[in-house]
Design an enzyme around this catalytic site. Sequence first.
Site, short mmCIF file in Angstrom:
data_model
loop_
_atom_site.label_atom_id
_atom_site.label_comp_id
_atom_site.label_asym_id
_atom_site.label_seq_id
_atom_site.Cartn_x
_atom_site.Cartn_y
_atom_site.Cartn_z
N GLU A 87 0.90 -1.41 -0.08
CA GLU A 87 -0.11 0.09 -0.07
C GLU A 87 0.88 1.30 -0.07
OE1 GLU A 87 -2.94 0.04 3.45
OE2 GLU A 87 -3.96 1.73 2.39
N ASN A 232 -12.47 -1.63 -1.05
CA ASN A 232 -11.35 -2.20 0.17
C ASN A 232 -12.35 -1.68 1.50
OD1 ASN A 232 -8.89 -3.03 1.63
ND2 ASN A 232 -9.26 -0.90 2.40
N GLU A 233 -12.66 -2.53 2.41
CA GLU A 233 -13.08 -2.31 3.58
C GLU A 233 -14.23 -1.24 3.49
OE1 GLU A 233 -10.58 -1.66 6.89
OE2 GLU A 233 -9.30 -3.73 6.53
N TYR A 312 -6.54 -8.97 11.29
CA TYR A 312 -5.11 -8.76 11.77
C TYR A 312 -5.17 -9.38 13.39
CZ TYR A 312 -3.96 -5.31 8.28
OH TYR A 312 -3.89 -4.85 6.95
N GLU A 367 -5.89 -9.27 3.64
CA GLU A 367 -5.10 -8.24 4.74
C GLU A 367 -5.00 -9.23 6.22
OE1 GLU A 367 -5.79 -4.34 5.31
OE2 GLU A 367 -6.41 -3.87 3.33
N GLN A 416 2.20 -5.94 5.63
CA GLN A 416 2.50 -5.57 4.09
C GLN A 416 3.70 -5.74 3.60
OE1 GLN A 416 1.09 -1.45 3.16
NE2 GLN A 416 -0.94 -1.88 4.17
O1 AHR Z 1 -2.92 -2.44 6.40
C1 AHR Z 1 -3.31 -1.27 6.87
C2 AHR Z 1 -4.84 -0.94 6.79
O2 AHR Z 1 -5.49 -2.05 7.41
C3 AHR Z 1 -5.52 -1.00 5.31
O3 AHR Z 1 -5.05 0.17 4.51
C4 AHR Z 1 -6.89 -1.09 5.50
O4 AHR Z 1 -7.48 -1.65 4.40
C5 AHR Z 1 -6.81 -1.97 6.80
O5 AHR Z 1 -7.84 -1.25 7.51
#
Ligand code: AHR
Length: 563
Positions: A87, A232-233, A312, A367, A416
Amino acid sequence: MAQKLAFRPFRAIQYRILRRSQIRRTFLFAVQAGSSLVRSLLASLTLLAVAVAVAVPVAAAQKAQMSVDVSKAGAKIDRNIFGQFAEHLGHGVYEGIWVGPDSKIPNTRGIRNDVVAALKAIKMPNVRWPGGCFADEYHWRKGIGPQRTVTLNPNWGGVIEPNTFGTNEFMDFLDQIGAEAYLSVNVGSGTPQEAAEWLEYLTTAQPTTLAKERAANGHPAPYKVAFLGIGNESWDCGGNMTPDYYLSQLKIYSRFVRNFNPAQQDKQQMLKIAVGPGGSESRWTEWTDAIMKAYQNHTWSWDMNGLSMHSYTVVKWPPSFASVGFGETEYAQILKSTLEMNDLVEKHSAIMDKYDPGKKVALVVDEWGGWYAPLPGSNPGFLAQQNSLRDAVLAALNLNVFARHADRVRMANIAQMINVLQAMILTDKEKMVLTPTYYVYKMYVPFQDATFVPATFDAGTFTHDGITLPRIDAIAAKDKAGKLWLAITNVDPNQSAEIEVTLAGMNAKSAAGETLSASKVDSVNTFDAPNTVVPKPFSAKAQDGKLTLKLEPKSVTAIALEQ
Ligand code: AHR
């Protein structure tokens, strides 16, 4: 993620600080037997060694049985589960990939040669770009041609976005590393027309104005775009949409954002990935349900091939766990949390099964990874963190979850790739260091496109500070050449493991590969000490028909079995 919603304090200033021994003394003691002085010295040393051995407890290896039936083939472990995410965030792209053609750092057309060489070695299948939240504010035309528009990156530190790394540079980067493109199009603040024109610019072979512009920018031939992320999201940073509103957008983008590359019409068609869930709570199950229900009833005019999922390992928002300088309690807490990935995958897969029993739609975990507190002194919007042995174990546990669900999880992108969150590579100007996570990806290369083979084993448990975790985790797979591979993680930070492997359908005489461990759970590689956590050769030979693998504590081991 739901928790993220409660953590949005800095919107007003458009600045996002987000979430994130066996005493083995190798005395080379060349003695002349016969000397009484030497004999008495030896006797004293022996007594001393025995005394020390009694005084220092040596953890006994934990024994476990594992059986693998080579004749039982499961799903293909899609190489795309080893995908990456880059990103425009912090030093992920600028400095991490792009240094510009005039840089003193060795580069090819502005792209770092050291990073390219390292990424080629792990055979990265695909890279998701340009975001993340950044994607829903990205306007591709600002990043093409000789004159770039300088903009801002309000999501990530409010810094200048020079747009010097744009479409052609990204595609050049992919070409250099040999990976496929996973483009995220702007649904939040863009239009279907803008996205459609981007794809025309990239993919048409016809002499349209956009194709001529692409040729003028140095690439007459159409590019291949393998994957298209539609938003995205979208339930959060991508526009706070309801499932119904997002569905209306999905249908439009799916219909009009076309790939014109002649080579991608029948075979190798571009796969469209819809926004999916960000957690396990009801709002996420409802989201998955709504999208999959619509998919079940979809008409000829729109389609989707994947449902994205973000998850995450953070324990709680905002991310407060240190990425280095932690102990075994934090090691156990983070790994306990990361293992929730299994239930999350199963929960959403079950909903998908209801509407898509044929598993046509892939669950794309695009992600995932450990998200810790920003490194002291770094811009908190840059999501800079170290990467330790704990991250190597975390990566292996998640890759194993994806492999076990290979029939549904056919793509995943760790967040990332460089300098951001759980990165493969860290850079500082001309310096580059490979992280423990990088080495897990390298060791798992043989699992790319291999066929999953069920392995049954007694995982056992270990408990630290009231946190109980499985001691062992493992997957088995047959590569394209028919070779059987095992990847085994010994999660226990203190005790080694002895695994007795029983194979049905194969008589293994030996095993060879690599093992990754280090002295501490938070051991890291630094620019000054880059080889603290690096794989070592590992081998074992069968004795009396039994193959026993002796695994170090807190280790990841990948081995091929030989008949
Ligand atoms: O990876 C960091 C961020 O986490 C990304 O931009 C977003 O999609 C997620 O909230």
